[in-house]
Write an enzyme that holds these catalytic residues in place. Sequence first.
Site, PDB file in Angstrom:
ATOM      1  N   GLY A  52     -33.231  37.781  84.737  1.00 45.95           N
ATOM      2  CA  GLY A  52     -33.593  38.659  83.636  1.00 45.95           C
ATOM      3  C   GLY A  52     -32.724  39.899  83.625  1.00 45.95           C
TER       4      GLY A  52
ATOM      5  CB  CYS B  26     -30.718  36.296  89.182  1.00 47.41           C
ATOM      6  SG  CYS B  26     -29.577  37.647  88.791  1.00 47.41           S
ATOM      7  CE1 TYR B  27     -36.256  42.465  87.138  1.00 48.04           C
ATOM      8  CE2 TYR B  27     -37.819  40.653  86.947  1.00 48.04           C
ATOM      9  CZ  TYR B  27     -37.553  42.012  86.938  1.00 48.04           C
ATOM     10  OH  TYR B  27     -38.572  42.917  86.734  1.00 48.04           O
TER      11      TYR B  27
ATOM     12  CG  HIS C 120     -27.768  32.640  87.370  1.00 43.85           C
ATOM     13  ND1 HIS C 120     -28.991  32.764  86.758  1.00 43.85           N
ATOM     14  CD2 HIS C 120     -27.268  33.896  87.466  1.00 43.85           C
ATOM     15  CE1 HIS C 120     -29.225  34.039  86.477  1.00 43.85           C
ATOM     16  NE2 HIS C 120     -28.191  34.745  86.893  1.00 43.85           N
TER      17      HIS C 120
ATOM     18  CD  GLU D 237     -30.079  29.314  86.281  1.00 37.52           C
ATOM     19  OE1 GLU D 237     -30.340  30.406  85.738  1.00 37.52           O
ATOM     20  OE2 GLU D 237     -30.020  29.182  87.524  1.00 37.52           O
TER      21      GLU D 237
ATOM     22  CB  SER E 270     -36.020  17.597  57.011  1.00 42.52           C
ATOM     23  OG  SER E 270     -35.525  17.099  58.247  1.00 42.52           O
ATOM     24  N   GLY E 271     -35.199  14.362  56.509  1.00 47.86           N
ATOM     25  CA  GLY E 271     -34.023  13.513  56.485  1.00 47.86           C
ATOM     26  C   GLY E 271     -33.240  13.550  57.779  1.00 47.86           C
ATOM     27  N   GLY E 272     -33.661  14.419  58.710  1.00 45.22           N
ATOM     28  CA  GLY E 272     -32.964  14.560  59.969  1.00 45.22           C
ATOM     29  C   GLY E 272     -33.638  13.825  61.118  1.00 45.22           C
ATOM     30  CB  VAL E 273     -32.495  13.403  64.647  1.00 43.07           C
ATOM     31  CG1 VAL E 273     -33.036  12.784  65.929  1.00 43.07           C
ATOM     32  CG2 VAL E 273     -31.166  12.772  64.272  1.00 43.07           C
ATOM     33  CG  ASP E 274     -34.784  17.643  65.258  1.00 46.47           C
ATOM     34  OD1 ASP E 274     -34.267  16.887  66.097  1.00 46.47           O
ATOM     35  OD2 ASP E 274     -34.275  18.722  64.901  1.00 46.47           O
ATOM     36  CB  SER E 275     -38.572  15.692  60.305  1.00 48.90           C
ATOM     37  OG  SER E 275     -37.526  15.041  59.608  1.00 48.90           O
ATOM     38  CB  SER E 276     -36.745  10.698  61.545  1.00 49.87           C
ATOM     39  OG  SER E 276     -36.204  11.036  60.290  1.00 49.87           O
TER      40      SER E 276
ATOM     41  CE  LYS F 136     -30.808  16.946  66.568  1.00 49.60           C
ATOM     42  NZ  LYS F 136     -31.564  17.453  65.406  1.00 49.60           N
TER      43      LYS F 136
END
Length: 508
Positions: free
Chosen positions: A51, A78-79, A165, A167, A219-225, A364
């Site tokens: 942070g 870290c923090y 870090h 990660e 919406s026509g996209g991947v996420d909503s489908s 995603k």
Amino acid sequence: MIAILDFGSQYTQLIARRLRELEIYAEIFPFSTPPSRILERKPRGLILSGGPSSVGRRGAPGLNPRWLEAGVPVLGICYGMQLLAHLHGGKVVAAKRREYGHAQLTALEPTPLFEGLPSELQVWMSHGDGAENLGNGWRVLGKTSSAPLAAIADAKRNLYGVQFHPEVAHTPQGARLLENFARRICGIEERWTMSSFLDRSVLNLRQKLRGAKVLCALSGGVDSSVTAALLHRAVPDGLFCTYVDTGLGRQGDLEYMRNLFQGTLRVRLKTVDAAPLFLKRLRGVADPERKRKVIGKTFIEVFEREAGRLKGVSHLAQGTLYPDVIESVNVHGPSAAIKSHHNVGGLPKRMRLKLVEPLRALFKDEVRRLGRELGLPDELLERHPFPGPGLAVRILGPVTRERLDLARRADAIVTEEFSRAGWYRKVWQAFAVLLPVRSVGVMGDQRTHDHVVAVRAVHSTDGMTADWVRLPEALLSKISSRIVSEVKGVNRVAYDVTSKPPATIEWE
């Protein structure tokens, strides 16, 4: 699971990503979340993120003392490490020499945290403060040239801290360190997979939505489908999918969604023509934040109206992802908001429908993996991301029918040429942007004063960071030639060579 407390680091989401890639389930919580809310989930370990604050500064985020009494192994990064040292009588001060970038860590004594790692380890530092001395029970596990206390532990109480870090990709063996913490110190043996996520999500949705009717925004996209397919698996009889034609979509989106959902997937789908309403609301709106909020508010109005026509609908489902959340609102600690996504920060404060967002914790690439588990076709899952506000945020300045037509036709040419050249699946995203300027040109021996289009193509894994793509000259030449030849009103094409950060992927 591993619980991650967010203290505002720009890298917090990467901790969760690395653990999930190791098939270890992790969830992120604001640092201020009451421990009881997380402990009732029976976490096997706790990670404290980095942070921007200094632990001794007034108002700096702190750690609830109950965590140190819970018996849960803790790793501070870290923090988070400085906080552990501070809470146990150690001293944290401004570092004599700030450390940003690559560093070489030397391991000083054996520890499960460094199991299987070399004694000299390349790490990534990003800190201005450092621990100067430690309280009783703590030992130094590793040091760098600028940080004599670069890794510490109180092994008896299962408390560990690292100043670097693990990660980030710049710590090449950092994933092994995180896996050591989860498996060797926390004792996690279970493997978290997308198949297990699917099973758990279906069970949770059935419990949450038992007897309810859900309107799913497509919406026509991947996420909503993928959201719709997941809900169809969980509550098929209570699902009503709705595609709102805003007039801001890609070329052919409406026909594509009809063929996919009504034909291939056999899912109920209703289409609503709301283009005149959206264009009316957007008239004269140039500010990108204002655009997103207008579109978010209008979407909700349309969906609530449609829900009113379907007796008993009480929930609205949408394909919100974690990057949408982290960039829109400060829900995971004191990190800075970047922009309002129409389906998060752009939503009105009061809604009649309850939100259902089953993908809210996913990135995603994880959503695409979930889609494959659900049996969705690769043709859909490999579609490039498309912003919820549609072409409204790819048209800089006010949105009009004329400018929408120019942007839509230019964008379709970019997609077609990427596909023909075999580049469509090689990049994360490629699209056209209509700029709010006109340039002088010469076409057919005539002077022109027409619009400018910018082409954008990026490589990314999750949309949180991105790099511009070094495209073949022949592909850029073909795209430019077609746009200026076929899109009447455009006489110049530019290529965007900016990474994220400092830019965002979308121009607005």
